[in-house]
Design a protein around this motif. Structure first.
Motif, mmCIF file in Angstrom:
data_model
loop_
_atom_site.group_PDB
_atom_site.id
_atom_site.type_symbol
_atom_site.label_atom_id
_atom_site.label_comp_id
_atom_site.label_asym_id
_atom_site.label_seq_id
_atom_site.Cartn_x
_atom_site.Cartn_y
_atom_site.Cartn_z
ATOM 1 N N GLU A 135 0.828 -1.211 0.000
ATOM 2 C CA GLU A 135 0.000 0.000 0.000
ATOM 3 C C GLU A 135 0.864 1.264 0.000
ATOM 4 O O GLU A 135 2.016 1.245 0.421
ATOM 5 C CB GLU A 135 -0.986 0.045 1.180
ATOM 6 N N HIS A 136 0.289 2.330 -0.452
ATOM 7 C CA HIS A 136 0.916 3.643 -0.636
ATOM 8 C C HIS A 136 1.950 3.649 -1.764
ATOM 9 O O HIS A 136 1.813 4.441 -2.690
ATOM 10 C CB HIS A 136 1.499 4.205 0.673
ATOM 11 N N ALA A 137 2.947 2.747 -1.720
ATOM 12 C CA ALA A 137 3.922 2.737 -2.822
ATOM 13 C C ALA A 137 3.213 2.463 -4.152
ATOM 14 O O ALA A 137 3.628 2.970 -5.199
ATOM 15 C CB ALA A 137 4.994 1.687 -2.559
ATOM 16 N N VAL A 138 2.113 1.695 -4.101
ATOM 17 C CA VAL A 138 1.398 1.339 -5.344
ATOM 18 C C VAL A 138 0.722 2.552 -5.996
ATOM 19 O O VAL A 138 0.388 2.526 -7.179
ATOM 20 C CB VAL A 138 0.379 0.194 -5.081
ATOM 21 N N VAL A 139 0.566 3.630 -5.231
ATOM 22 C CA VAL A 139 0.030 4.857 -5.838
ATOM 23 C C VAL A 139 1.100 5.473 -6.763
ATOM 24 O O VAL A 139 0.799 6.235 -7.666
ATOM 25 C CB VAL A 139 -0.405 5.860 -4.734
ATOM 26 N N TYR A 140 2.376 5.119 -6.507
ATOM 27 C CA TYR A 140 3.498 5.740 -7.220
ATOM 28 C C TYR A 140 4.270 4.727 -8.072
ATOM 29 O O TYR A 140 5.478 4.535 -7.879
ATOM 30 C CB TYR A 140 4.415 6.457 -6.218
ATOM 31 N N PHE A 147 -14.996 -1.165 7.592
ATOM 32 C CA PHE A 147 -13.799 -2.006 7.659
ATOM 33 C C PHE A 147 -12.711 -1.621 6.668
ATOM 34 O O PHE A 147 -11.580 -2.072 6.767
ATOM 35 C CB PHE A 147 -14.150 -3.478 7.408
ATOM 36 N N GLY A 148 -13.087 -0.831 5.639
ATOM 37 C CA GLY A 148 -12.101 -0.516 4.604
ATOM 38 C C GLY A 148 -11.945 -1.667 3.622
ATOM 39 O O GLY A 148 -10.897 -1.837 3.008
ATOM 40 N N PHE A 149 -12.988 -2.485 3.449
ATOM 41 C CA PHE A 149 -12.925 -3.596 2.496
ATOM 42 C C PHE A 149 -13.204 -3.142 1.065
ATOM 43 O O PHE A 149 -13.254 -3.958 0.162
ATOM 44 C CB PHE A 149 -13.929 -4.695 2.887
ATOM 45 N N LYS A 189 -7.946 10.279 -6.398
ATOM 46 C CA LYS A 189 -6.660 9.577 -6.230
ATOM 47 C C LYS A 189 -6.891 8.086 -6.024
ATOM 48 O O LYS A 189 -7.986 7.686 -5.621
ATOM 49 C CB LYS A 189 -5.954 10.104 -4.985
ATOM 50 N N GLY A 190 -5.874 7.305 -6.244
ATOM 51 C CA GLY A 190 -5.972 5.876 -5.975
ATOM 52 C C GLY A 190 -5.308 5.086 -7.080
ATOM 53 O O GLY A 190 -5.253 5.517 -8.231
ATOM 54 N N SER A 191 -4.768 3.919 -6.709
ATOM 55 C CA SER A 191 -4.034 3.097 -7.675
ATOM 56 C C SER A 191 -4.948 2.220 -8.507
ATOM 57 O O SER A 191 -4.556 1.738 -9.562
ATOM 58 C CB SER A 191 -3.041 2.208 -6.917
ATOM 59 N N GLY A 192 -6.173 1.945 -8.010
ATOM 60 C CA GLY A 192 -7.084 1.036 -8.710
ATOM 61 C C GLY A 192 -6.960 -0.402 -8.254
ATOM 62 O O GLY A 192 -7.640 -1.289 -8.768
ATOM 63 N N PHE A 193 -6.106 -0.669 -7.242
ATOM 64 C CA PHE A 193 -5.901 -2.067 -6.785
ATOM 65 C C PHE A 193 -7.196 -2.693 -6.288
ATOM 66 O O PHE A 193 -7.447 -3.872 -6.476
ATOM 67 C CB PHE A 193 -4.829 -2.097 -5.677
ATOM 68 N N ASP A 194 -8.038 -1.861 -5.632
ATOM 69 C CA ASP A 194 -9.289 -2.378 -5.070
ATOM 70 C C ASP A 194 -10.275 -2.716 -6.186
ATOM 71 O O ASP A 194 -11.012 -3.705 -6.105
ATOM 72 C CB ASP A 194 -9.892 -1.370 -4.079
ATOM 73 N N VAL A 195 -10.263 -1.912 -7.244
ATOM 74 C CA VAL A 195 -11.139 -2.158 -8.402
ATOM 75 C C VAL A 195 -10.746 -3.499 -9.044
ATOM 76 O O VAL A 195 -11.598 -4.339 -9.351
ATOM 77 C CB VAL A 195 -11.020 -1.006 -9.421
ATOM 78 N N LEU A 214 -5.053 10.135 4.025
ATOM 79 C CA LEU A 214 -3.759 9.486 4.268
ATOM 80 C C LEU A 214 -2.851 9.565 3.043
ATOM 81 O O LEU A 214 -1.644 9.791 3.177
ATOM 82 C CB LEU A 214 -3.978 8.042 4.722
ATOM 83 N N ILE A 215 -3.416 9.422 1.852
ATOM 84 C CA ILE A 215 -2.594 9.577 0.632
ATOM 85 C C ILE A 215 -2.021 10.998 0.600
ATOM 86 O O ILE A 215 -0.830 11.210 0.304
ATOM 87 C CB ILE A 215 -3.421 9.312 -0.656
ATOM 88 N N ASN A 216 -2.854 11.982 0.950
ATOM 89 C CA ASN A 216 -2.387 13.376 0.943
ATOM 90 C C ASN A 216 -1.303 13.615 1.983
ATOM 91 O O ASN A 216 -0.345 14.362 1.738
ATOM 92 C CB ASN A 216 -3.561 14.327 1.206
ATOM 93 N N GLY A 220 -6.186 3.458 10.716
ATOM 94 C CA GLY A 220 -7.284 2.714 11.355
ATOM 95 C C GLY A 220 -7.627 1.538 10.470
ATOM 96 O O GLY A 220 -6.722 0.882 9.955
ATOM 97 N N ASP A 221 -8.911 1.293 10.238
ATOM 98 C CA ASP A 221 -9.353 0.140 9.435
ATOM 99 C C ASP A 221 -8.803 -1.171 10.026
ATOM 100 O O ASP A 221 -8.853 -1.357 11.229
ATOM 101 C CB ASP A 221 -8.991 0.291 7.952
ATOM 102 N N CYS A 222 -8.212 -2.008 9.188
ATOM 103 C CA CYS A 222 -7.823 -3.351 9.656
ATOM 104 C C CYS A 222 -6.321 -3.579 9.639
ATOM 105 O O CYS A 222 -5.596 -2.939 8.878
ATOM 106 C CB CYS A 222 -8.473 -4.408 8.776
HETATM 107 O O1 PMV Z 1 -7.920 2.630 2.112
HETATM 108 P P1 PMV Z 1 -7.806 1.405 1.324
HETATM 109 O O2 PMV Z 1 -7.957 0.161 2.107
HETATM 110 O O3 PMV Z 1 -8.680 1.435 0.134
HETATM 111 O O4 PMV Z 1 -6.306 1.274 0.806
HETATM 112 C C1 PMV Z 1 -5.632 2.307 0.226
HETATM 113 C C2 PMV Z 1 -4.320 1.841 -0.321
HETATM 114 C C3 PMV Z 1 -3.492 2.961 -0.916
HETATM 115 O O5 PMV Z 1 -2.353 2.369 -1.495
HETATM 116 C C4 PMV Z 1 -3.052 3.914 0.167
HETATM 117 C C5 PMV Z 1 -4.267 3.734 -1.969
HETATM 118 C C6 PMV Z 1 -4.445 3.048 -3.295
HETATM 119 O O6 PMV Z 1 -5.406 3.402 -4.007
HETATM 120 O O7 PMV Z 1 -3.630 2.197 -3.672
#
Ligand code: PMV
Length: 323
Positions: free
Chosen positions: A17-22, A107-109, A150-156, A198-200, A283-285
């Protein structure tokens, strides 16, 4: 009128996480609590939404005004998904959408991304357009960027493809990692985190010390690449170590919290192979990688320090048409 029910899983970030935004990679798994979305064609070009989990009831808007005006928070992602889909693939009439989630949005799922993906998949079914996973990803990711910027798209990607994925920013790489099991314990902090804040905060840190933060991203990227090989060969103790070093880098980025730290430490003291926060942080998990023998002790230790254990299946199927 034509109707369809679609479901999609939530997600948990395992590494990166976070590094994947970059422009670095991450590893994410799909979790077995699902979002369910019903879509029904309407004769007139109107958008209707019922989303009781996010306090939206009886929301309606003409198609011509989609995305305009003051949109209630709980309707933003779905409305933009309808707008972005119909811009590309116009519908004859309108659509009534009802969303129902099995998991708490706290939960941040990734409930927002899961609902966007269900909407895009459902509309493609109703419109009779044959969309592949990457086409769904492109519309859904655009939608997430339109709403949250903002966001990397990993969740999508996780909610579309399911399973466990190696993913690089913006979907440049989306590759499944073959796994039969993922011995995880998931602990909820009870604190809701805001991803964009948090990204900001990390971006702000990077603007003050660009080289140091960039080198942290690179080191996190290396952890992810080592983790990918570890997952493939099921070398759990190695992955545990990688999780611990990832947590150290996330702490340097300033995104862990006292509660997360305490829960992570409790898991490790109780015999977990490794533990870290999962997602944006704050926070979250948190997640802990544990052997079968240690699972109960680790769960108890997390509960003892105030965490809530969430029992979820991992590595589950991605978006699917239910009915
Ligand atoms: O907040 P979450 O669980 O959707 O995770 C964010 C993860 C980050 O790398 C910080 C942002 C992203 O979009 O990749």
């Amino acid at each position: 009128m034509k109707k369809v029910l679609v479901s999609a899983p939530g997600k948990l970030m395992l590494l990166g996480e976070h590094a994947v935004v970059y422009n670095r990679p991450c590893i994410v798994t799909a979790v077995g609590q699902r979002m369910f979305v019903t879509l029904e064609l309407l004769p007139e070009p109107t958008f209707e939404l019922e989303a009781s989990d996010v306090q939206v009831a009886g929301y309606t808007k003409p198609f011509a005004n989609l995305g305009e005006g003051d949109i209630p928070k709980g309707a933003r992602f779905v409305e933009m998904a309808v707008k972005n889909f119909t811009k590309k693939y116009p519908l004859k009439g309108g659509v009534r959408i009802t969303t129902k989630s099995e998991f708490s949005s706290l939960f941040g799922f990734g409930s927002s991304s899961a609902s966007v993906v269900c909407v895009v998949r459902g509309l493609s079914e109703l419109a009779g357009t044959k969309l592949g996973n990457k086409d769904i990803f492109d519309i859904a990711y655009r939608t997430v960027l339109d709403v949250q910027g903002k966001g990397s798209g990993f969740d999508v990607a996780a909610t579309i493809y399911g399973g466990t994925l190696y993913f690089v920013t913006g979907g440049k790489v989306i590759e499944p990692i073959a796994l039969e099991e993922l011995p995880l314990v998931v602990g909820y902090t009870g604190v809701k985190a805001d991803t964009v804040t948090l990204i900001n905060a990390v971006a702000e840190k990077a603007s003050r010390d660009p080289e140091r933060i960039d080198s942290i991203y690179t080191q996190i990227g290396k952890i992810v690449d080592a983790g990918r090989a570890g997952f493939a060969s099921k070398t759990w103790p190695l992955i545990g170590k990688l999780m611990n070093s990832d947590q150290e880098f996330l702490t340097m980025l300033g995104v862990s919290s006292q509660k997360l730290d305490v829960m992570v430490q409790a898991a490790i003291d109780a015999g977990a192979w490794g533990a870290k926060l999962s997602g944006a942080g704050g926070g979250d998990c948190m997640i802990a990688l544990v052997s079968r023998e240690k699972k109960e002790a680790v769960s108890e230790a997390i509960t003892k320090v105030g965490g809530q254990i969430i029992n979820v299946a991992t590595n589950v199927e991605g978006v699917r048409i239910e009915l």
